[in-house]
Structures are given as C-alpha cells and as structure tokens.
Design an enzyme around this catalytic site. Structure first.
Site, PDB file in Angstrom:
ATOM      1  N   ARG A 265       0.860  -1.181   0.000  1.00 34.28           N
ATOM      2  CA  ARG A 265       0.000   0.000   0.000  1.00 34.28           C
ATOM      3  C   ARG A 265       0.894   1.228   0.000  1.00 34.28           C
ATOM      4  O   ARG A 265       1.727   1.419   0.880  1.00 34.28           O
ATOM      5  CB  ARG A 265      -0.964  -0.008   1.184  1.00 34.28           C
ATOM      6  CG  ARG A 265      -0.358  -0.047   2.563  1.00 34.28           C
ATOM      7  CD  ARG A 265      -1.439   0.210   3.629  1.00 34.28           C
ATOM      8  NE  ARG A 265      -1.010  -0.157   4.960  1.00 34.28           N
ATOM      9  CZ  ARG A 265      -0.305   0.622   5.770  1.00 34.28           C
ATOM     10  NH1 ARG A 265       0.074   1.823   5.373  1.00 34.28           N
ATOM     11  NH2 ARG A 265       0.040   0.197   6.975  1.00 34.28           N
ATOM     12  N   HIS A 269      -2.422   3.432   6.218  1.00 39.42           N
ATOM     13  CA  HIS A 269      -3.394   2.380   6.517  1.00 39.42           C
ATOM     14  C   HIS A 269      -4.802   2.957   6.447  1.00 39.42           C
ATOM     15  O   HIS A 269      -5.700   2.381   5.839  1.00 39.42           O
ATOM     16  CB  HIS A 269      -3.119   1.807   7.907  1.00 39.42           C
ATOM     17  CG  HIS A 269      -4.142   0.827   8.366  1.00 39.42           C
ATOM     18  ND1 HIS A 269      -4.242  -0.445   7.848  1.00 39.42           N
ATOM     19  CD2 HIS A 269      -5.126   0.930   9.291  1.00 39.42           C
ATOM     20  CE1 HIS A 269      -5.236  -1.083   8.435  1.00 39.42           C
ATOM     21  NE2 HIS A 269      -5.791  -0.276   9.314  1.00 39.42           N
ATOM     22  N   TYR A 278       6.692   4.713  10.876  1.00 36.94           N
ATOM     23  CA  TYR A 278       7.175   3.339  10.963  1.00 36.94           C
ATOM     24  C   TYR A 278       7.792   2.784   9.678  1.00 36.94           C
ATOM     25  O   TYR A 278       8.244   1.646   9.668  1.00 36.94           O
ATOM     26  CB  TYR A 278       6.042   2.410  11.431  1.00 36.94           C
ATOM     27  CG  TYR A 278       4.762   2.474  10.615  1.00 36.94           C
ATOM     28  CD1 TYR A 278       4.628   1.734   9.440  1.00 36.94           C
ATOM     29  CD2 TYR A 278       3.691   3.269  11.018  1.00 36.94           C
ATOM     30  CE1 TYR A 278       3.460   1.787   8.692  1.00 36.94           C
ATOM     31  CE2 TYR A 278       2.522   3.321  10.283  1.00 36.94           C
ATOM     32  CZ  TYR A 278       2.414   2.577   9.122  1.00 36.94           C
ATOM     33  OH  TYR A 278       1.257   2.637   8.387  1.00 36.94           O
TER      34      TYR A 278
END
Length: 373
Positions: A265, A269, A278
């Site tokens: 992706r 999210h 992250y």
C-alpha cells in the site's frame, strides 16, 4: 498438494517493466476486457486520491486508501462469474466497483451513511471493518451454498494482519474439512497498520498456512493483474469443478484455495494513520517501481490495444465519473442520527430504543451542530 514456499515460485506474468516474462503463459482475456481491467485500475487510483482529499477537507470521515493494490482487487474480481460472491474487508473499493457497487455508495458509507453499505441485488457482502470477521461469514455462506447444491464460489478478502486472528484459522480449518467452494484472498501489503509482516508470523510465506488445513496455497505477485486474474481463475475452477483424479487427496471434491497476493500500500493504513512514523521513503519508492498501472499500460501499448489517444480518453472519462460520484454522494439527503441504531441488529432492542430516545432529547435541547462540537 502444492504450496508455494520459495519466493521464486511466486506466480508472475508481467515483470516490473510490463513485459511478459520468459516462459509465462498469458491468460486468455479479450482485448475489451483488458482495457476494462486497465480502466478499472486507473479509476480506483483516481478515486482514491479524491477520497483522501475529501477526508482532508472534512467532507468525509476516516477513509482507508487502496493505492498500490489495484491489480489484486481488479484482477481477482474480474475473474468472478455472475453467481459468485465477494466478501470484502474495508479496503476493497475497486473490487466492489467491478462487481457493480457504485462509487457514490462507497463514498456515502465512509461519510457515515450506512445505506451505502447495503448492496441489494449484488453478490457483494457488506464492508467488514473488524479484522478477519468476514472470513467466518464467507465460510458460512460457502457452506450454506454447498448444502443447497448451488454452483457459486465465495471470494473473501483480508489483509496480512488478519492471518494472526483466530477467525482466520477457524474459517480456513472449517473450509478444509468440509470441502467448501471458498477462495481466501490475502492482500499481503507488508504492513498491518504499523506492524511489519515479519513481526506477525514466523512462516516463510502466508500461502503455506493452507497446508495446515489440507488445501492448496499459492503466492502471486499482487501488483501483476494478469497473474492475479490467472491464479484466481484457477482457484475458482477448483471451487466449482471437482478434480476427479483427486490428486490433492480430496478424492475428487471441490476444494478451497488460499491466495497470498504480495503487494504494497503506497499510502497510509487509513487517513488516521501516519506511515512515516514506521516506514521510510526508500521502501515506498522501491515498491512504487512495481506500480501495477504502468505495467499493464505498457503491456497493452506493446500489443497495440492502447495508444496515447485512448489513454487520454480513458483519463477524461474517469475524472468525470469520479466527479459525478462525489456530487451524487454529497447531494444525498443525510440520514437521521438515530438511524445509527437501526443497523446494529436485525431488530431494535429495548436498550437500543432507549439510546435512540436519549439522543433525540439531546438533539432537541442542543441541536445537531452543538452536539457535534
């Protein structure tokens, strides 16, 4: 029984440049369908960008982007036949559109209108936000269909994070024991929110988890729409046409399949997430070189199916379609706040009636604007 363990066994037809790999067999897809596949992928990408923008402008609630995952969604959904069912998670906007769910309905759902999640007349189950619950729903529906003697398959999508949930294991185990016509489609986009794939499981692949349940697992390049279409078509065949030889030990029964579509992706999210915390930009850029849309476009141009004029025409029609969907969604009369209690259970309970009545008293006293603040 075949299970893909070695990454070199990953099914791929188009390389990162959009060229057919040596020795690869291209699935038999009509030119018009290939153009439709390309258009659906571009439509999903443009829709995704506009949806994120709407959320940033405060015109829509939290939204889960799909950019980077168009090939897995469109390629798999296009392999389905009319009587087959699609069970989405919360990110399958493109797959749902292929199956007839209007973009305006998807927008309405993420704007807080539950009516956008009711797909009457379409073999598309409602969006499932809880992780992996749809695996049980799809398994149960497949079992019911099998008991009725129907000739339908049930394609269930979930992310790599769902494979760490108990529902995943229970659903696949049941499907394996009862030989159900189910295809479990794992969108392995490398991250379950901020948890990397390697922190979730010690399995070398997610596809090999099918071995524990007695059926086949296959790993595919999820950013190659032709490869995704091919493996999904093969899984559908196993779900509908028993192997009389019973080579997989099933004795000629229909069999479920676990597909692990390896992809990425590109965005967050959800719009409530900050992926820069992250993961680093270099990782994102490496995966963007595998972008499924230019790969398919190159293949279609090389075959003379697309040219500059047709690509531009598709682009203009996509912009118009998404703009019309936004206008339709925002022009729909908003549901009454108390309607949120109508979709919790099949019928309202006394407790739900009490909560609805309490909300109405608050609205009468303060008004909707002040309540929202």
């Amino acid at each position: 029984m075949s299970v893909s363990l070695d990454p070199r066994d990953r099914v791929q037809i188009l390389d990162e440049e959009g060229t057919v790999r040596e020795g690869a067999t291209v699935p038999d897809i009509e030119d018009d369908s290939l153009v439709e596949m390309y258009r659906e992928m571009r439509l999903a990408r443009h829709f995704d960008g506009r949806a994120v923008s709407l959320q940033r402008q405060g015109r829509m609630g939290t939204y889960p982007p799909l950019s980077g995952q168009e090939a897995a969604q469109v390629g798999s959904a296009m392999a389905l036949e009319d009587d087959d069912w699609l069970f989405p998670s919360y990110r399958e906007h493109a797959a749902a559109h292929v199956r007839g769910v209007g973009l305006d309905r998807t927008l309405r759902y993420w704007m807080g209108d539950e009516r956008g999640n009711a797909h009457r007349g379409l073999n598309v189950f409602p969006v499932a936000v809880p992780i992996a619950t749809q695996v049980l729903h799809a398994t149960g529906a497949a079992w019911a269909s099998d008991l009725h003697g129907d000739d339908a398959a049930f394609l269930c999508y979930f992310g790599d994070g769902a494979t760490s949930e108990g529902d995943f294991h229970e659903g696949l185990n049941f499907a394996g024991v009862f030989d159900l016509p189910a295809i479990f489609f794992c969108n392995n986009n490398q991250w379950a929110i901020s948890v990397p794939r390697e922190r979730q499981t010690a399995s070398e692949t997610l596809a090999q988890k099918a071995r524990a349940y007695g059926f086949e697992g296959v790993q595919v390049d999820g950013m190659d729409p032709l490869a995704v279409y091919q493996v999904t078509s093969e899984a559908l065949s196993k779900a509908k046409s028993p192997d009389s030889a019973g080579d997989d030990g099933s004795g000629g029964a229909i069999r479920p399949t676990l597909i692990e579509a390896v992809q990425y992706r590109f965005g967050a999210h959800t719009t409530a997430d900050d992926p820069s915390v992250y993961r680093d930009d270099d990782e994102v850029e490496r995966w963007k070189r595998k972008d499924p849309i230019p790969r398919l476009e190159t293949y279609l141009r090389d075959r003379g199916i697309l040219d500059d004029e047709s690509v531009a025409t598709i682009g203009r029609s996509i912009e118009d379609e998404v703009a019309e969907a936004i206008e339709a969604a925002e022009g729909t009369e908003r549901p009454a706040p108390t309607e949120m209690f109508d979709s919790v259970l099949a019928e309202r309970t006394e407790r739900l009636d009490e909560q609805a009545a309490h909300l109405e008293r608050l609205r009468a006293r303060y008004g909707d604007e002040e309540l929202l603040e």
